[in-house]
Design a protein around this motif. Structure first.
Motif, PDB file in Angstrom:
ATOM      1  N   GLU A  22      38.395  47.570  31.133  1.00  0.00           N
ATOM      2  CA  GLU A  22      37.821  47.796  29.758  1.00  0.00           C
ATOM      3  C   GLU A  22      38.927  48.389  29.029  1.00  0.00           C
ATOM      4  N   LEU A  23      39.773  48.681  29.427  1.00  0.00           N
ATOM      5  CA  LEU A  23      41.208  49.061  28.670  1.00  0.00           C
ATOM      6  C   LEU A  23      41.858  47.843  28.126  1.00  0.00           C
ATOM      7  N   ILE A  24      41.923  46.880  28.747  1.00  0.00           N
ATOM      8  CA  ILE A  24      42.414  45.765  28.335  1.00  0.00           C
ATOM      9  C   ILE A  24      41.579  45.160  27.347  1.00  0.00           C
ATOM     10  N   ARG A  25      40.230  45.194  27.390  1.00  0.00           N
ATOM     11  CA  ARG A  25      39.182  44.611  26.207  1.00  0.00           C
ATOM     12  C   ARG A  25      39.539  45.555  25.099  1.00  0.00           C
ATOM     13  N   ARG A  35      48.991  40.087  28.745  1.00  0.00           N
ATOM     14  CA  ARG A  35      49.076  39.400  30.066  1.00  0.00           C
ATOM     15  C   ARG A  35      48.971  40.381  31.313  1.00  0.00           C
ATOM     16  N   VAL A  36      48.725  39.882  32.271  1.00  0.00           N
ATOM     17  CA  VAL A  36      48.444  40.617  33.420  1.00  0.00           C
ATOM     18  C   VAL A  36      49.576  40.172  34.741  1.00  0.00           C
ATOM     19  N   ALA A  37      50.049  41.253  35.347  1.00  0.00           N
ATOM     20  CA  ALA A  37      50.819  40.945  36.576  1.00  0.00           C
ATOM     21  C   ALA A  37      50.143  41.991  37.657  1.00  0.00           C
ATOM     22  N   MET A  38      49.796  41.464  38.987  1.00  0.00           N
ATOM     23  CA  MET A  38      49.366  42.231  39.683  1.00  0.00           C
ATOM     24  C   MET A  38      50.035  42.488  40.964  1.00  0.00           C
ATOM     25  N   THR A  39      49.735  43.614  41.885  1.00  0.00           N
ATOM     26  CA  THR A  39      50.337  43.594  43.160  1.00  0.00           C
ATOM     27  C   THR A  39      49.358  42.913  44.112  1.00  0.00           C
ATOM     28  N   ASN A  40      49.715  42.695  45.223  1.00  0.00           N
ATOM     29  CA  ASN A  40      48.821  42.276  46.372  1.00  0.00           C
ATOM     30  C   ASN A  40      47.618  43.281  46.704  1.00  0.00           C
ATOM     31  N   ALA A  49      40.936  36.712  39.293  1.00  0.00           N
ATOM     32  CA  ALA A  49      39.965  35.934  38.571  1.00  0.00           C
ATOM     33  C   ALA A  49      39.324  36.809  37.388  1.00  0.00           C
ATOM     34  N   THR A  50      39.069  37.992  37.658  1.00  0.00           N
ATOM     35  CA  THR A  50      38.392  38.954  36.457  1.00  0.00           C
ATOM     36  C   THR A  50      39.585  39.003  35.552  1.00  0.00           C
ATOM     37  N   PHE A  51      41.106  39.374  35.784  1.00  0.00           N
ATOM     38  CA  PHE A  51      42.148  39.636  34.856  1.00  0.00           C
ATOM     39  C   PHE A  51      42.328  38.343  34.154  1.00  0.00           C
ATOM     40  N   GLN A  52      42.520  37.256  35.066  1.00  0.00           N
ATOM     41  CA  GLN A  52      42.726  35.890  34.269  1.00  0.00           C
ATOM     42  C   GLN A  52      41.718  35.705  33.315  1.00  0.00           C
ATOM     43  N   THR A  53      40.461  35.819  33.469  1.00  0.00           N
ATOM     44  CA  THR A  53      39.386  35.538  32.800  1.00  0.00           C
ATOM     45  C   THR A  53      39.729  36.529  31.468  1.00  0.00           C
ATOM     46  N   ILE A  54      39.675  37.719  31.348  1.00  0.00           N
ATOM     47  CA  ILE A  54      39.725  38.510  30.413  1.00  0.00           C
ATOM     48  C   ILE A  54      41.082  38.192  29.474  1.00  0.00           C
TER      49      ILE A  54
END
Ligand SMILES: Cc1cc2nc3c(=O)[nH]c(=O)nc-3n(C[C@H](O)[C@H](O)[C@H](O)COP(=O)(O)O)c2cc1C
Length: 404
Positions: A22-25, A35-40, A49-54
């Motif tokens: 929601e914060l990204i939105r 853009r998003v980077a995530m840890t494992n 997929a959620t962060f890729q889509t938004i």
């Protein structure tokens, strides 16, 4: 502030990961590119997929993953970033950042960044309070990383404590304030100053359920606290209201009556460099407090209340005054400037901020104000109708000149 900015979210593995969707939105709605980077570990909480889509961008998780054509992906992302937000930030990522560890995509990109970094931690209260976490936070702050305080409240573990991920709008406000900090150069002399601020309308109780008060919302005092804190001051807010969210990083002491407010002011005055009395204190209090709710009289249709003057906080400081710069407020409905001038003389204040509370568009309980600043042997300074935060900043600029 967000428009066209390149914002990179570094998402680490905590229970609050879902809140960042929601914060990204919200920052996208303000015109930011994300853009998003995530840890494992983060991917165990919310899928890539959620962060890729938004974000409408590929999400990188591994150092050697080839999701863009950039030859060195972590450096490309670091260079692209205008603002980095680590949210939620685990105890683990803060430890890595504090020690310069770079053993995965997120920590390596964070180390390669030159943009401002905002860390929004969320974790169990005992983890938060651990010496290791607190030590790492100190190191991060010294390194110029902005670390937000988590909220207090019910944690995922089922008990309460400090460690909750703050409301997204609060996170955004925190970042906005810090990013616009350059505009605070006129307040540079307030950095590390100890500023004591009173806010809100006090209550004088007649009985356990009834009180005499006024229409003050506390917004002016809270605006002072927020602006002063952003300018790097150490702020203590003595608040007669619980209706407003405490500005991040500000120590709040809640009070109700004038007497309680006076005690809190006295307890903190000797440590203060500046006192700003923005609270609307009651001038009168009931002579007698009834221990039980006053019953409706059967004999008479009138109830006469006997009132006496409340203690005058400003005056009471005259003898305790050492080097503190003292600012009083004069909220008047008539003959504003003459009354304010009288107050300046009688109360030994260094400055009186006068505001007309007879108008409905400024002053009490609204977001805007218009004030006149009075100082001994100085011409008056008039500030026309503005948002209370702007008013607070302009008044603080006048105070800051005295410390420059
Ligand atoms: C269910 C669960 C919830 C967790 N929540 C948090 C948390 O809110 N904050 C935190 O710092 N660590 C939390 N942890 C621990 C981290 O996931 C763990 O320290 C992990 O190594 C962090 O990896 P990362 O920093 O690379 O994402 C949680 C672990 C589990 C299993």
């Amino acid at each position: 502030m967000w428009k066209d900015k390149h914002i990179t979210f570094f998402i680490t593995g905590g229970i609050a990961t879902y809140k960042v969707v929601e914060l990204i939105r919200l920052v996208q709605k303000q015109g930011a590119q994300v853009r998003v980077a995530m840890t494992n570990t983060a991917m165990k909480f919310v899928g890539k997929a959620t962060f890729q889509t938004i974000s409408q961008h590929p999400v990188q998780t591994g150092l050697f993953e080839q999701v863009t054509s950039a030859p060195v992906a972590h450096v490309e992302l670091a260079d692209w970033t205008d603002i980095a937000i680590v949210a939620p930030a685990t105890a683990n990522i803060m430890s890595k950042m504090a020690n310069g560890l770079a053993d995965d995509f997120v920590s390596t990109t964070l180390l390669a960044l030159t943009a401002p970094i905002f860390v929004i931690p969320a974790m169990n209260v005992h983890m938060w309070q651990s010496s290791a976490v607190q030590r790492n936070i100190k190191i991060l702050k010294v390194d110029g990383v902005n670390v937000m305080d988590p909220d207090e409240g019910l944690l995922a573990e089922g008990y309460s404590g400090k460690g909750r991920f703050p409301e997204n709008t609060t996170v955004m406000q925190y970042i906005e304030k810090k990013i616009t900090v350059k505009n605070y150069s006129n307040l540079a002399s307030l950095k590390n100053k100890k500023i004591l601020i009173t806010a809100g309308g006090t209550r004088e109780y007649l009985d356990p359920v009834r009180y005499i008060s006024n229409r003050s919302s506390g917004k002016m005092g809270y605006a002072f606290a927020e602006v002063a804190q952003t300018a790097g001051a150490e702020v203590t807010l003595i608040s007669a209201t619980k209706q407003l969210a405490a500005p991040n990083g500000v120590k709040v002491i809640y009070v109700e009556t004038v007497t309680e407010m006076m005690t809190a002011v006295h307890n903190n005055f000797d440590k203060a460099d500046i006192l700003i009395m923005a609270a609307a204190v009651s001038d009168y209090q009931p002579v007698q407090f009834e221990n039980h709710k006053i019953k409706k009289a059967t004999q008479s249709d009138k109830l006469i209340l006997e009132l006496q003057e409340t203690p005058d906080i400003l005056k009471s400081l005259k003898n305790l005054h050492t080097n503190q710069f003292v600012v009083g407020f004069a909220a008047e409905t008539e003959d504003l400037l003459n009354n304010a001038k009288g107050k300046l003389r009688a109360k030994g204040a260094d400055m009186i901020v006068a505001n007309d509370v007879s108008r409905h568009d400024i002053g009490f309980d609204v977001d805007e104000n218009a004030v006149t600043i009075l100082q001994p042997n100085e011409p008056n300074i008039q500030i026309s109708k503005e948002n209370k935060k702007v008013i607070a900043k302009k008044v603080l600029e006048v105070i800051a000149k005295r410390f420059a």
